[in-house]
Design an enzyme around this catalytic site. Structure first.
Site, short mmCIF file in Angstrom:
data_model
loop_
_atom_site.label_atom_id
_atom_site.label_comp_id
_atom_site.label_asym_id
_atom_site.label_seq_id
_atom_site.Cartn_x
_atom_site.Cartn_y
_atom_site.Cartn_z
N SER A 82 0.81 -1.22 0.00
CA SER A 82 0.00 0.00 0.00
C SER A 82 0.84 1.27 0.00
O SER A 82 0.43 2.30 -0.54
CB SER A 82 -0.94 0.00 1.21
OG SER A 82 -0.21 -0.13 2.42
N ASP A 247 -5.82 7.71 8.53
CA ASP A 247 -6.03 6.39 9.13
C ASP A 247 -4.99 6.06 10.19
O ASP A 247 -4.99 4.97 10.75
CB ASP A 247 -6.06 5.29 8.05
CG ASP A 247 -4.74 5.14 7.30
OD1 ASP A 247 -3.77 5.85 7.64
OD2 ASP A 247 -4.68 4.31 6.38
N HIS A 250 -1.00 4.89 7.28
CA HIS A 250 -0.27 5.22 6.06
C HIS A 250 0.25 6.65 6.12
O HIS A 250 -0.31 7.49 6.80
CB HIS A 250 -1.19 5.04 4.84
CG HIS A 250 -1.59 3.63 4.60
ND1 HIS A 250 -2.80 3.12 5.01
CD2 HIS A 250 -0.92 2.60 4.01
CE1 HIS A 250 -2.87 1.84 4.69
NE2 HIS A 250 -1.74 1.50 4.09
#
Length: 337
Positions: A82, A247, A250
């Site tokens: 990610s 979040d 990240h």
């Protein structure tokens, strides 16, 4: 120094197990599992996860340079998890791939065709699939690829030797296809907020140990590495609201820019485009070291490049960084596949 040497020995054992098909090296005692599981449950209540699809940044960067030269565009590929995909930001221009494509175009004064096959949630065993995608069109083989992987291997408890084996094989396949390879090693998971002790200490230890082992595997497979962990660590700890995204896991746009600025010098140096000598500057803490020692030192000091020299030596570099240019709008039609 004793800590570095200890990490170097363990990293070498992991890399050796990876090369010979071993299952891995156990880094944690069984007695710690109960405490750690409790800490993981507490962390999951407050550390978010994003299900958003990362913005697509594929396309051509520096298109204006194409009108000034007959040279073909450079091709840049991105693989990994990610972080490589740019999860956590909402504009393509904020992703690490777009930032690096723009920086590479500016320094090379050539257009750069960028393609990203990274998958959020991927572990190192997904790299084989990603390499297949990247090399599917033999007429569009990248000149250079960046891989960012490892965090999910730690959180999902993949055996370190297995993790390194998958990564090294991906590097070898890309190198065999004529592609330069830069790996941003496992980030320091001990910086994630809020993660409490003892999980924070364990996460830091495991991620740095994997980063060191990754470095050995990558360098011995013909690639270069850049340590991201400790580079982001102090800055993330000091300014978590700026460098972490919504979040809490990240990176934010500024966090990705910090990582991209660390990778850009090595990316350009691999193509002969960085205005620094490919030799150590002792005054900057650079030198030729046994590869496992260079790997351990890099894992403890972010932004450090490790590249192969004459075996068994590796070159440890602290390249000077430059401010990244603002990514321009891309031409998605210019990249196929």
């Amino acid at each position: 120094m004793p800590m570095t040497m200890s990490r170097a020995r363990v990293a070498r054992r992991i890399a050796t197990a990876a090369a010979f098909g071993g299952g891995g090296v156990g880094l944690l005692g069984v007695a710690a599992v109960g405490v750690l599981l409790t800490e993981v449950r507490l962390a999951r209540r407050t550390v978010g996860g994003s299900s958003d699809i990362p913005p697509c940044a594929d396309g051509r960067y520096g298109a204006a340079f194409g009108h000034r030269t007959d040279r073909p565009p450079l091709r840049l590929g991105f693989l990994g998890d990610s972080t490589a995909a740019g999860q956590g930001v909402h504009r393509p221009s904020q992703t690490p791939g777009a930032l690096l494509a723009s920086g590479l175009a500016a320094l090379s004064e050539l257009p750069v065709d960028f393609r990203n096959v990274a998958l959020p949630g991927a572990q190192s065993d997904d790299l084989a699939r990603q390499v297949e995608l990247m090399l599917a069109d033999s007429a569009a083989t990248p000149d250079v690829c960046v891989i960012m992987i490892g965090a999910n291997d730690v959180t999902h408890r993949m055996a370190p030797a297995q993790s390194v084996r998958h990564l090294a094989e991906a590097v070898r396949r890309l190198r065999a296809a004529g592609c330069k390879v830069i790996v941003g090693t496992c980030p320091d998971l001990g910086t994630i907020e809020p993660v409490y002790q003892p999980l924070r200490w364990v996460a830091r230890r495991l991620s740095r140990q994997l980063a060191a082992a990754q470095t050995i595997g990558v360098v011995e497979s013909g690639g270069r590495t850049v340590s991201l962990g400790d580079l982001l660590g102090p800055e993330f700890e000091a300014r978590p609201r700026e460098l972490f995204g919504p979040d809490n896991y990240h990176p934010s746009a500024e966090g990705y820019a910090t990582a991209a600025m660390a990778v850009l010098p090595t990316l350009c140096a691999s193509l002969g485009l960085w205005p620094e000598e490919e030799r150590p500057e002792p005054a900057r803490g650079e030198g030729l070291l046994p590869v496992e020692q260079a790997a351990a030192e890099a894992a403890s000091e972010g932004g450090t490049e490790v590249t192969a020299s004459r075996a068994p030596w590796a070159l440890l570099k602290h390249r000077r960084r430059r401010q990244l240019p603002e990514p321009e709008p891309t031409d998605p039609s210019s990249v196929t596949g």
